[in-house]
Design a protein around this motif. Sequence first.
Motif, PDB file in Angstrom:
ATOM      1  N   GLN A   1       0.760  -1.004   0.125  1.00  0.00           N
ATOM      2  CA  GLN A   1      -0.193  -0.318  -0.189  1.00  0.00           C
ATOM      3  C   GLN A   1       0.445   1.084  -0.225  1.00  0.00           C
TER       4      GLN A   1
ATOM      5  N   ASP B   1      -8.214  -1.740  -5.380  1.00  0.00           N
ATOM      6  CA  ASP B   1      -6.927  -1.697  -4.913  1.00  0.00           C
ATOM      7  C   ASP B   1      -6.351  -1.294  -4.072  1.00  0.00           C
ATOM      8  N   GLY B   2      -5.276  -2.108  -3.392  1.00  0.00           N
ATOM      9  CA  GLY B   2      -5.367  -1.703  -2.298  1.00  0.00           C
ATOM     10  C   GLY B   2      -4.625  -0.959  -1.614  1.00  0.00           C
ATOM     11  N   SER B   3      -4.195   0.400  -2.309  1.00  0.00           N
ATOM     12  CA  SER B   3      -3.418   1.595  -2.204  1.00  0.00           C
ATOM     13  C   SER B   3      -5.085   2.956  -2.543  1.00  0.00           C
TER      14      SER B   3
ATOM     15  N   ILE C   1     -11.198   0.445  -2.664  1.00  0.00           N
ATOM     16  CA  ILE C   1     -10.344  -0.080  -1.367  1.00  0.00           C
ATOM     17  C   ILE C   1      -9.916  -1.372  -1.201  1.00  0.00           C
TER      18      ILE C   1
ATOM     19  N   ASP D   1      -8.217  -6.004   0.071  1.00  0.00           N
ATOM     20  CA  ASP D   1      -7.270  -7.247  -0.007  1.00  0.00           C
ATOM     21  C   ASP D   1      -7.297  -8.023  -0.980  1.00  0.00           C
TER      22      ASP D   1
END
Length: 226
Positions: free
Chosen positions: A4, A69-71, A91, A93
Amino acid sequence: MSTQEEFDEWAASGKDRGMEDHHWHTAKDALSAIPVEEGDVILDLGTGSGYALRALSQTHYLSQGIGLDGSPAMAQNAREYTDAVNVSYTIGDFHHLPFADESFDHVWSMEAFFFAEEPVQLLTEIRRVLRSGGTLFCAVNFYQESKHTHKYQDQIDVPMFLWSQQEYRDLFREAGLDVAAQTTIPDEEIEIPPKDEFPTEEWETRDAMVDRYRTWGTLLTIGVAP
């Protein structure tokens, strides 16, 4: 540094747009092969700048496109870049997808799968959220046979997992996905100078550059949910 944090920094520095420009060379060919029908719902795993969903929303009558997205910074940038009302970003996992069973007709993922620490768990989650007959289009340029991409691990502070073409097929099948096809898409848009201009700053020989972009390009593995 966590994944992240790494990609939050990329988003802040504008690297998300750089990835978009570079990936589009082969992404457009892979995206055009997704059998999207009117009303389909599509998940983009590792959406980055959201370019794939924007492209699909412009060329198909999607019911909905969701980019995960994980970011947080990547997802926020993607929202700012996107005008389509049927595309949203969240967002999450990869290994624990925040979606109900059989929520999607297609899943797309480019240059993200090799960050999965538990690839079978991720693929099992993808299998869970796909409807029967739904497809997974997984595109990567970092894979075993493409030896000139292996140096990419040295350019990023988070682990990347290197699998072969056969291992990708095996992972898909272990997670319960049928493998419909696997192919390599050459990058025809990267300009390769004549031999007398080598070595360059990045490439020792022309043959090495040809091997990276024209021979191996991007690996596309297509899975289908039974």
